[in-house]
Design an enzyme around this catalytic site. Structure first.
Site, mmCIF file in Angstrom:
data_model
loop_
_atom_site.group_PDB
_atom_site.id
_atom_site.type_symbol
_atom_site.label_atom_id
_atom_site.label_comp_id
_atom_site.label_asym_id
_atom_site.label_seq_id
_atom_site.Cartn_x
_atom_site.Cartn_y
_atom_site.Cartn_z
ATOM 1 N NE ARG A 104 32.361 -20.671 -27.215
ATOM 2 C CZ ARG A 104 32.642 -19.568 -26.541
ATOM 3 N NH1 ARG A 104 33.502 -19.614 -25.538
ATOM 4 N NH2 ARG A 104 32.079 -18.428 -26.839
ATOM 5 C CB THR A 108 41.048 -24.333 -25.455
ATOM 6 O OG1 THR A 108 40.462 -24.010 -26.733
ATOM 7 C CG2 THR A 108 42.135 -25.375 -25.655
ATOM 8 C CG ASP A 200 22.484 -17.496 -30.359
ATOM 9 O OD1 ASP A 200 22.553 -17.149 -31.562
ATOM 10 O OD2 ASP A 200 23.322 -18.247 -29.835
ATOM 11 C CG ASP A 203 20.142 -20.008 -32.140
ATOM 12 O OD1 ASP A 203 20.655 -20.555 -33.133
ATOM 13 O OD2 ASP A 203 20.283 -20.430 -30.978
HETATM 14 N N1 URA Z 1 26.317 -14.018 -28.790
HETATM 15 C C1 URA Z 1 24.997 -13.749 -28.937
HETATM 16 O O1 URA Z 1 24.419 -14.011 -29.987
HETATM 17 N N2 URA Z 1 24.338 -13.219 -27.892
HETATM 18 C C2 URA Z 1 24.932 -12.899 -26.728
HETATM 19 O O2 URA Z 1 24.266 -12.387 -25.814
HETATM 20 C C3 URA Z 1 26.305 -13.191 -26.595
HETATM 21 C C4 URA Z 1 26.975 -13.745 -27.644
#
Ligand code: URA
Length: 209
Positions: A104, A108, A200, A203
């Site tokens: 990312r 932007t 996530d 993670d």
């Molecule tokens: N990416 C993720 O891993 N979890 C989300 O809720 C949104 C994007």
């Protein structure tokens, strides 16, 4: 407009519930994502075409069916897409594997490709692009762009959980890409997380935070 298919197989839904659970640890999370990858691969390959062939059994000749049509390419979006890869390859071991890496841009906030490696016969293949989460849709759109720029013509997008916002963004940008999911959740929160989602995915898969 790309169609959305929700895989409502009871085993997929059951395993997804434990994937969502915040008390599921890294090892079990990884195993469950792998298993759901296999089950989703089973569902998505329902549409593969067959051709007749003659096989000689120990008893007689038999008219049988074998896969025909386009060869498959699986493309995980780095890094969370890797979590579903092995599970998919258990069912489709002969598929070629490509990779798309996106980061990312801090200014932007748009995804920018930093790594793309695809099988050489891109135009001939049917690609399944894989990412566990379809959230804002930004990464999915950019990953499809990366594949199309290199000649890919047949692309499906597969993920565990999608937000309605991400589905719309992907459908608007790439109406030729059908979307295959295990669940369509409620919405995105102000941080771009899917609600209720699973947190996530990268993670939780890799034990980072
Ligand atoms: N990416 C993720 O891993 N979890 C989300 O809720 C949104 C994007």
């Amino acid at each position: 407009m790309g169609k959305v298919y929700v895989f409502d197989h009871p085993l997929i839904q059951h395993k997804l519930s434990f994937i969502r659970d915040k008390n599921t640890g890294t090892k079990e999370f990884r195993e469950l994502v792998d298993e759901v990858g296999t089950l989703m691969a089973y569902e998505i390959t329902r549409e593969l075409t067959l051709e007749e062939t003659i096989i000689e059994t120990p008893v007689s000749k038999a008219t049988c069916n074998i896969l025909s049509g386009k060869k498959l390419g699986i493309v995980p979006i780095l890094r969370a897409g890797l979590g579903m890869m092995d599970g998919i390859l258990k069912l489709i071991p002969a598929a070629k594997v490509g990779h798309v890496g996106l980061y990312r841009d801090p200014q932007t906030l748009q995804p920018v490709e930093y790594y793309v490696k695809l099988p050489s016969d891109v135009e001939e293949r049917e690609f399944i692009l894989v990412d566990p989460m379809l959230a804002t849709g930004g990464s999915a759109v950019e990953a499809v762009n990366s594949l199309k720029k290199r000649g890919a013509k047949h692309i499906k997008f597969m993920c565990l959980i999608a937000a309605p916002e991400g589905v719309k963004v992907l459908q608007d940008a790439h109406p030729d890409v059908d979307i295959y999911i295990a669940a369509l959740d409620e919405k995105l929160d102000e941080h771009g997380y899917i609600v209720p989602g699973l947190g996530d995915a990268g993670d939780r898969l890799f034990g980072t935070k």
